[in-house]
Design an enzyme around this catalytic site. Structure first.
Site, PDB file in Angstrom:
ATOM      1  CG  ASP A  31      -2.159   0.771   1.105  1.00  0.00           C
ATOM      2  OD1 ASP A  31      -3.233   0.167   1.264  1.00  0.00           O
ATOM      3  OD2 ASP A  31      -2.101   1.993   0.834  1.00  0.00           O
ATOM      4  CG  ASN A  32      -0.016   4.831  -2.349  1.00  0.00           C
ATOM      5  OD1 ASN A  32      -1.010   4.590  -1.662  1.00  0.00           O
ATOM      6  ND2 ASN A  32      -0.064   5.588  -3.424  1.00  0.00           N
ATOM      7  CB  THR A  35      -6.996   6.458   0.550  1.00  0.00           C
ATOM      8  OG1 THR A  35      -6.805   5.292  -0.253  1.00  0.00           O
ATOM      9  CG2 THR A  35      -7.059   7.687  -0.338  1.00  0.00           C
ATOM     10  CB  VAL A  57       0.831  -0.901  -7.311  1.00  0.00           C
ATOM     11  CG1 VAL A  57       1.027  -1.793  -6.116  1.00  0.00           C
ATOM     12  CG2 VAL A  57      -0.502  -0.176  -7.269  1.00  0.00           C
ATOM     13  CB  SER A  75      -8.813   1.326  -6.189  1.00  0.00           C
ATOM     14  OG  SER A  75      -9.682   2.028  -7.012  1.00  0.00           O
ATOM     15  CE1 TYR A 145     -12.376   3.508  -8.484  1.00  0.00           C
ATOM     16  CE2 TYR A 145     -14.722   3.395  -8.926  1.00  0.00           C
ATOM     17  CZ  TYR A 145     -13.603   2.887  -8.299  1.00  0.00           C
ATOM     18  OH  TYR A 145     -13.691   1.762  -7.511  1.00  0.00           O
ATOM     19  CE  LYS A 149     -11.054   0.089  -9.586  1.00  0.00           C
ATOM     20  NZ  LYS A 149     -10.173  -0.866  -8.895  1.00  0.00           N
ATOM     21  CB  THR A 175     -18.447  -2.766  -0.051  1.00  0.00           C
ATOM     22  OG1 THR A 175     -18.839  -3.591  -1.158  1.00  0.00           O
ATOM     23  CG2 THR A 175     -18.021  -3.663   1.098  1.00  0.00           C
TER      24      THR A 175
END
Ligand code: UDP
Length: 313
Positions: A31-32, A35, A57, A75, A145, A149, A175
């Site tokens: 993970d960077n 967020t 990534v 993302s 976005y 995707k 979600t």
């Protein structure tokens, strides 16, 4: 299995780490931390089957040793985030998918892409099944976005067809649950946070748009079943219980017992530009090929989410 999860310190990614560690796999979270947050994985420190690598990534990805699966969750899925960081959003969907597919190919690993219901855009078919091609404005603010995707899905299928990479595509619908960022701007953290603070619930426009909300444990179950299935083409993972945003606001007030009022606002920024009018997954395919459907009722999921946010506050 030895599994890499990009976005592993994020909301869904960190829950996937937990689940796969529970099943005795080795997990590397990458993970960077743009967020995602180490708080989401702090409880895994000291677990010898877990490793964390801070890395973006969109740059070349290196992981030492064998890998059996690569799960690309990195993302910026919140509209507020992708509107603030449009170029990073495009890069993680495009370059990040490219780099991680290349890694999966080199390692002979299975690859799972976390795609999205946003590939359907503002849908002209309702509910949305996997064979609907979508209605996306490529140059609108949300396009960064959606198109990243859509490109990612195309790239995954190209690596599958041209290089024989064993791939899976999950189209994740809205979600929610613990570890969502309270300030990520999406409707669940906004409304639950507002209800707990006694602030007005900010319903955009008239609240007539619809969504359906899948609790995190159901989502993770669907993703894991997809990973271990043989289904290469996209599968919708979401909860088909659809409601208007105004109804949802009332449900949040009921569950939290909040006395907050509801306020209707018309955002003048890009927040609601191209906002899908309706969204509801057709999950017939997930039922059939994964034997999966959500089980957690909204009240129950919202209660756990409210407990989490309350603790954060
Ligand atoms: N929304 C709202 N108030 C808020 C945040 C969001 O009315 O404080 C609406 C938003 O316009 C959209 C829906 O809730 O119609 C779901 O928004 P969210 O940002 O959670 O995710 P989306 O489903 O649009 O990706």
């Amino acid at each position: 299995m030895r599994i890499l999860i990009t976005g592993g310190a994020g909301f869904i990614g960190s829950h996937l780490c937990d689940r796969l560690l529970d099943e005795d796999h080795q997990v590397i979270a990458m993970d960077n931390l743009m967020t995602g947050t180490v708080e989401n994985i702090a409880h895994l420190w000291g677990n010898e089957r877990f490793r964390f690598i801070k890395h973006d990534v969109t740059n070349y990805v290196f992981v030492e040793g064998p890998l059996d699966a690569v799960l690309h969750l990195a993302s910026l899925p919140s509209p507020v985030d992708y509107l603030n960081f449009p170029i990073q959003t495009l890069k993680v969907g495009a370059l990040g998918t490219h780099k991680t597919l290349g890694l999966a190919m080199t390692k002979g690993a299975r690859y799972l892409l976390a795609s999205t219901s946003e590939v359907y855009g503002d849908p002209l078919e309702h509910p949305q099944s996997e064979d609907y091609w979508g209605n996306v404005n490529p140059i609108g603010p949300r396009g960064v976005y959606d198109e990243s995707k859509r490109f990612a899905e195309a790239l995954v299928m190209a690596y599958h067809r041209s290089h024989g990479v064993d791939t899976r595509i999950a189209r994740i619908f809205n979600t929610y649950g613990p570890r969502m960022r309270m300030d990520d701007g999406r409707v669940v953290p906004n409304f639950v946070g507002q209800a707990l603070r006694g602030d007005p619930l900010t319903v955009y426009d008239e609240g007539k748009r619809t969504r359906s909300f899948c609790y995190i444990s159901d989502q993770v179950e669907g993703l894991v079943r997809l990973l271990f299935s043989e289904e290469v083409e996209p599968v919708n993972i979401g909860n088909p219980q659809e409601m208007t945003i105004l109804e949802f606001a009332h449900r949040v007030l009921e569950v939290t017992g909040s006395k907050s009022r509801i306020t209707f606002i018309e955002p003048t920024d890009a927040r609601t530009a191209d906002d899908p009018q309706v969204r509801c997954p057709d999950i017939s395919k997930a039922r059939k090929v994964l034997g999966w459907s959500p089980t957690v009722p909204l009240e129950e999921g919202l209660k756990s989410t409210a407990v989490y946010f309350q603790e954060k506050m």
